[in-house]
Design a protein around this motif. Structure first.
Motif, PDB file in Angstrom:
ATOM      1  N   VAL A   1       1.530   1.921   9.124  1.00 57.82           N
ATOM      2  CA  VAL A   1       1.603   3.384   9.038  1.00 57.82           C
ATOM      3  C   VAL A   1       2.526   3.744   7.890  1.00 57.82           C
ATOM      4  O   VAL A   1       3.603   3.146   7.733  1.00 57.82           O
ATOM      5  N   SER A   2       2.113   4.732   7.067  1.00 60.88           N
ATOM      6  CA  SER A   2       2.938   5.128   5.922  1.00 60.88           C
ATOM      7  C   SER A   2       4.167   5.899   6.380  1.00 60.88           C
ATOM      8  O   SER A   2       4.115   6.683   7.331  1.00 60.88           O
ATOM      9  N   ASP A   3       5.279   5.667   5.690  1.00 65.01           N
ATOM     10  CA  ASP A   3       6.526   6.371   6.016  1.00 65.01           C
ATOM     11  C   ASP A   3       6.652   7.618   5.147  1.00 65.01           C
ATOM     12  O   ASP A   3       5.713   8.018   4.436  1.00 65.01           O
ATOM     13  N   ALA A   4       7.823   8.265   5.173  1.00 62.12           N
ATOM     14  CA  ALA A   4       8.025   9.514   4.441  1.00 62.12           C
ATOM     15  C   ALA A   4       7.888   9.333   2.940  1.00 62.12           C
ATOM     16  O   ALA A   4       7.624  10.301   2.216  1.00 62.12           O
ATOM     17  N   ASN A   5       8.052   8.139   2.451  1.00 64.36           N
ATOM     18  CA  ASN A   5       7.883   7.849   1.027  1.00 64.36           C
ATOM     19  C   ASN A   5       6.482   7.350   0.692  1.00 64.36           C
ATOM     20  O   ASN A   5       6.229   6.910  -0.435  1.00 64.36           O
ATOM     21  N   GLY A   6       5.598   7.386   1.671  1.00 62.45           N
ATOM     22  CA  GLY A   6       4.236   6.948   1.443  1.00 62.45           C
ATOM     23  C   GLY A   6       4.042   5.450   1.488  1.00 62.45           C
ATOM     24  O   GLY A   6       2.923   4.956   1.268  1.00 62.45           O
TER      25      GLY A   6
ATOM     26  N   ASP B   1       2.452   9.071   7.877  1.00 62.48           N
ATOM     27  CA  ASP B   1       1.620   9.049   9.078  1.00 62.48           C
ATOM     28  C   ASP B   1       0.153   8.718   8.824  1.00 62.48           C
ATOM     29  O   ASP B   1      -0.703   8.986   9.671  1.00 62.48           O
ATOM     30  N   ALA B   2      -0.144   8.123   7.654  1.00 64.32           N
ATOM     31  CA  ALA B   2      -1.498   7.590   7.462  1.00 64.32           C
ATOM     32  C   ALA B   2      -1.546   6.178   8.034  1.00 64.32           C
ATOM     33  O   ALA B   2      -0.629   5.383   7.833  1.00 64.32           O
ATOM     34  N   GLU B   3      -2.611   5.862   8.751  1.00 59.64           N
ATOM     35  CA  GLU B   3      -2.729   4.543   9.387  1.00 59.64           C
ATOM     36  C   GLU B   3      -3.738   3.686   8.624  1.00 59.64           C
ATOM     37  O   GLU B   3      -4.810   4.159   8.244  1.00 59.64           O
ATOM     38  N   PHE B   4      -3.363   2.414   8.438  1.00 55.27           N
ATOM     39  CA  PHE B   4      -4.236   1.467   7.739  1.00 55.27           C
ATOM     40  C   PHE B   4      -4.395   0.211   8.589  1.00 55.27           C
ATOM     41  O   PHE B   4      -3.488  -0.192   9.323  1.00 55.27           O
ATOM     42  N   LYS B   5      -5.560  -0.425   8.426  1.00 52.58           N
ATOM     43  CA  LYS B   5      -5.805  -1.711   9.074  1.00 52.58           C
ATOM     44  C   LYS B   5      -6.447  -2.663   8.068  1.00 52.58           C
ATOM     45  O   LYS B   5      -7.176  -2.234   7.165  1.00 52.58           O
ATOM     46  N   VAL B   6      -6.143  -3.959   8.255  1.00 49.01           N
ATOM     47  CA  VAL B   6      -6.678  -4.998   7.382  1.00 49.01           C
ATOM     48  C   VAL B   6      -7.595  -5.907   8.198  1.00 49.01           C
ATOM     49  O   VAL B   6      -7.254  -6.309   9.315  1.00 49.01           O
ATOM     50  N   TYR B   7      -8.755  -6.220   7.612  1.00 51.68           N
ATOM     51  CA  TYR B   7      -9.742  -7.087   8.261  1.00 51.68           C
ATOM     52  C   TYR B   7     -10.212  -8.141   7.264  1.00 51.68           C
ATOM     53  O   TYR B   7     -10.018  -8.017   6.048  1.00 51.68           O
ATOM     54  N   LEU B   8     -10.879  -9.144   7.781  1.00 48.71           N
ATOM     55  CA  LEU B   8     -11.585 -10.094   6.924  1.00 48.71           C
ATOM     56  C   LEU B   8     -12.939  -9.510   6.531  1.00 48.71           C
ATOM     57  O   LEU B   8     -13.523  -8.721   7.286  1.00 48.71           O
TER      58      LEU B   8
ATOM     59  N   VAL C   1       0.841  -1.195   0.000  1.00 54.04           N
ATOM     60  CA  VAL C   1       0.000   0.000   0.000  1.00 54.04           C
ATOM     61  C   VAL C   1       0.874   1.241   0.000  1.00 54.04           C
ATOM     62  O   VAL C   1       1.820   1.356   0.799  1.00 54.04           O
ATOM     63  N   LEU C   2       0.547   2.202  -0.906  1.00 55.47           N
ATOM     64  CA  LEU C   2       1.205   3.513  -0.967  1.00 55.47           C
ATOM     65  C   LEU C   2       0.190   4.584  -0.601  1.00 55.47           C
ATOM     66  O   LEU C   2      -1.001   4.473  -0.943  1.00 55.47           O
ATOM     67  N   LYS C   3       0.649   5.661   0.036  1.00 60.20           N
ATOM     68  CA  LYS C   3      -0.218   6.754   0.453  1.00 60.20           C
ATOM     69  C   LYS C   3       0.204   8.024  -0.267  1.00 60.20           C
ATOM     70  O   LYS C   3       1.371   8.409  -0.212  1.00 60.20           O
ATOM     71  N   ALA C   4      -0.741   8.680  -0.970  1.00 66.42           N
ATOM     72  CA  ALA C   4      -0.424   9.875  -1.748  1.00 66.42           C
ATOM     73  C   ALA C   4      -1.592  10.855  -1.678  1.00 66.42           C
ATOM     74  O   ALA C   4      -2.704  10.508  -1.259  1.00 66.42           O
TER      75      ALA C   4
ATOM     76  N   THR D   1      -7.598   4.218   8.656  1.00 63.72           N
ATOM     77  CA  THR D   1      -8.208   4.588   9.935  1.00 63.72           C
ATOM     78  C   THR D   1      -7.701   5.914  10.487  1.00 63.72           C
ATOM     79  O   THR D   1      -8.241   6.430  11.464  1.00 63.72           O
ATOM     80  N   LYS D   2      -6.678   6.472   9.858  1.00 59.41           N
ATOM     81  CA  LYS D   2      -6.185   7.785  10.271  1.00 59.41           C
ATOM     82  C   LYS D   2      -5.502   8.433   9.070  1.00 59.41           C
ATOM     83  O   LYS D   2      -4.625   7.828   8.444  1.00 59.41           O
ATOM     84  N   ALA D   3      -5.934   9.692   8.742  1.00 59.71           N
ATOM     85  CA  ALA D   3      -5.360  10.398   7.592  1.00 59.71           C
ATOM     86  C   ALA D   3      -4.238  11.330   8.047  1.00 59.71           C
ATOM     87  O   ALA D   3      -4.221  11.768   9.210  1.00 59.71           O
ATOM     88  N   PRO D   4      -3.311  11.686   7.165  1.00 61.18           N
ATOM     89  CA  PRO D   4      -2.288  12.669   7.514  1.00 61.18           C
ATOM     90  C   PRO D   4      -2.931  14.031   7.790  1.00 61.18           C
ATOM     91  O   PRO D   4      -4.047  14.317   7.321  1.00 61.18           O
ATOM     92  N   ALA D   5      -2.242  14.852   8.528  1.00 58.92           N
ATOM     93  CA  ALA D   5      -2.761  16.174   8.862  1.00 58.92           C
ATOM     94  C   ALA D   5      -3.075  16.947   7.592  1.00 58.92           C
ATOM     95  O   ALA D   5      -2.298  16.940   6.630  1.00 58.92           O
ATOM     96  N   GLY D   6      -4.240  17.603   7.591  1.00 59.17           N
ATOM     97  CA  GLY D   6      -4.642  18.404   6.447  1.00 59.17           C
ATOM     98  C   GLY D   6      -5.242  17.610   5.318  1.00 59.17           C
ATOM     99  O   GLY D   6      -5.457  18.147   4.232  1.00 59.17           O
ATOM    100  N   HIS D   7      -5.518  16.330   5.527  1.00 60.03           N
ATOM    101  CA  HIS D   7      -6.086  15.476   4.501  1.00 60.03           C
ATOM    102  C   HIS D   7      -7.282  14.723   5.071  1.00 60.03           C
ATOM    103  O   HIS D   7      -7.406  14.548   6.284  1.00 60.03           O
ATOM    104  N   THR D   8      -8.142  14.290   4.191  1.00 60.20           N
ATOM    105  CA  THR D   8      -9.365  13.596   4.586  1.00 60.20           C
ATOM    106  C   THR D   8      -9.274  12.126   4.214  1.00 60.20           C
ATOM    107  O   THR D   8      -8.950  11.789   3.059  1.00 60.20           O
TER     108      THR D   8
END
Length: 496
Positions: free
Chosen positions: A379-384, A351-358, A337-340, A420-427
């Motif tokens: 959690v996404s790192d500086a490179n997303g 700093d975007a948080e993701f979770k995986v479920y069934l 997963v990449l975050k952009a 489950t959590k977006a970076p600051a200033g993003h939805t």
């Protein structure tokens, strides 16, 4: 001569009585005269006018006990027998026993009773030998009249024989039976043969957890062979060579369902070999015909092509090794997963948080992330790039697809991904995204999750233009105020 024939026949009848049933008789080391299998009798004793000078020995080699109509699958091909003529030492020379001479029958009962031991003392093996292999479960030897020592010497047919036919003696001819007035020159041996069943293995329905690093349980089942003639186990080994993507975690060994302690076997964790010691083999001696089961727990350490077999396993008893049969598999895939954001060029976000479920019971992803039951969190790192916690490697997530006791063709499994959590200033989007995981690293599922930057509305009188207008207005007020003061002073001065 008639007296001689009668004496020999009485003696041979005694020998025949010893050797009447091979399924039990070979346990005593003596071949049988089987009257039910085309045994040819002659009323002429060895050496008498018209007596045959030769006969046959037929050995039927079947799995299990003898039957007149054996199942074709029980016939053993390629089993080697060596037949050696027996003699007596005469002036230091091993001279073949001559059954045409009455005195040559003396002591033969003791010889027969000594089986499975080879000829010794006054008796000796001559240099005359015959070697044959079974075809369709049978081998026939054409033999001159005499005494013979029979040894099962090999298995070129892969029959998994664990308990060979005990060495035995046979006379050509032998008595046709006490009730018959004759001799049997065509002797048939139907030995009881014991073979090893192949070990098998099954896999648990699913691993302990659904991410890489979980443990998978395999159950090995090893038939304990039945031995002939109160034989004991001199060797008992179970071996399992793991795929490089599996690591040993633990095991429990059972005999007939009851767990046994590690003091009954030596365990090599490197080669995954359980070697039963004296105490363990004693337990197996008492459990002949039963089973050994081993609950083997392994850790899945990497994905590779995703199809992980557990196929290289075997059992060894008393020098005979049988490879395992069915091959179970565990299947795994990967998620990246990449975050952009939605800018151009793309800006990757941290700093975007993701979770995986069934998925739910209906196979769908819930509208929002469930409160419990997360399979993995990242959690996404500086490179997303989302870094997943508690797994190795961290920047791709290894996910379980299926366990099966036979190969599967391109299995897949669905999971639900939530931000489950977006970076600051993003939805962030609250809805779950269904992802289908395929087998292997070459089919890694790659997703780029895009967030929109949050921009608020323009507020009035803000920014540079508003500031300038306010500054100008203020200056005008100052000028107007200053003018009014000056005019007021001039009026006062003129009055005065």
């Amino acid at each position: 001569m008639s007296t001689n024939r009668t004496r020999l026949q009485r003696f041979a009848a005694g020998v025949g009585a010893i050797a009447v049933a091979v399924t039990g008789a070979l346990a005593m080391g003596v071949a049988s005269a089987d009257e039910g299998e085309e045994a040819v009798a002659s009323n002429v004793a060895p050496g008498q006018p018209g007596a045959p000078t030769a006969g046959t020995l037929t050995i039927n080699k079947y799995s299990g006990g003898h039957t007149a109509t054996p199942d074709p699958k029980d016939l053993m091909n390629g089993v080697e027998f060596t037949v050696t003529r027996v003699g007596r030492l005469v002036a230091g020379v091993c001279t073949p026993i001559d059954l045409t001479v009455d005195s040559q029958w003396a002591g033969l009962t003791d010889l027969f009773d000594s089986a499975p031991a080879a000829p010794t003392g006054d008796f000796c093996p001559t240099t005359t030998t015959y070697v044959g292999w079974t075809v369709d479960g049978q081998v026939v030897f054409d033999l001159p009249v005499g005494i013979y020592y029979v040894v099962e010497t090999g298995d070129n047919g892969g029959n998994n024989i664990v308990s060979k036919v005990p060495n035995f003696y046979v006379s050509i001819p032998t008595s046709a039976g006490e009730a018959a007035d004759g001799w049997n020159y065509n002797v048939v041996a139907d030995p009881k043969n014991q073979v090893m069943g192949e070990p098998s293995k099954v896999i648990a329905d699913q691993p302990s957890a659904l991410v890489i690093g979980s443990t998978v349980t395999w159950t090995l089942t090893v038939p304990v062979p039945t031995l002939n003639n109160d034989e004991k186990f001199t060797e008992a080994v179970v071996k399992d060579v793991l795929d490089p993507r599996l690591a040993y975690s633990s095991s429990v060994v059972k005999i007939n369902g009851s767990a046994i302690g590690p003091d009954n076997y030596a365990f090599d964790p490197n080669g995954l070999t359980w070697t039963f010691n004296d105490d363990g083999r004693e337990l197996l001696d008492a459990a002949q015909g039963g089973t050994i089961t081993i609950d083997l727990v392994t850790t899945v350490t990497s994905v590779g092509d995703g199809a992980i077999p557990n196929d290289d396993y075997s059992s060894t008893f008393n020098g005979t090794t049988v490879p395992g049969g069915p091959v179970p598999y565990t299947y795994w895939g990967q998620l990246k997963v990449l975050k952009a954001d939605n800018s151009s060029p793309v800006k990757y976000l941290k700093d975007a948080e993701f979770k995986v479920y069934l998925p739910n019971a209906g196979g769908q992803c819930e509208a929002t992330a469930p409160a419990t039951g997360a399979i993995a969190t990242g959690v996404s790192d500086a490179n997303g790039v989302v870094q997943w916690a508690g797994v190795t490697p961290t920047n791709v997530l290894g996910l379980w697809i299926a366990n099966s006791n036979s190969p599967l063709t391109a299995p897949t499994k669905d999971y639900c991904l939530y931000e489950t959590k977006a970076p600051a200033g993003h939805t962030a989007s609250a809805a779950g995204q269904k992802v289908t995981i395929s087998v292997g690293t070459a089919a890694v599922k790659e997703l780029t999750v895009v967030n929109y930057k949050t921009d608020g509305p323009d507020l009035p009188l803000t920014g540079a233009q508003g500031t300038a207008a306010m500054t100008i207005g203020g200056l005008l007020l100052v000028v107007v105020g200053g003018g009014a003061i000056a005019a007021s002073r001039r009026r006062r001065n003129s009055v005065s």
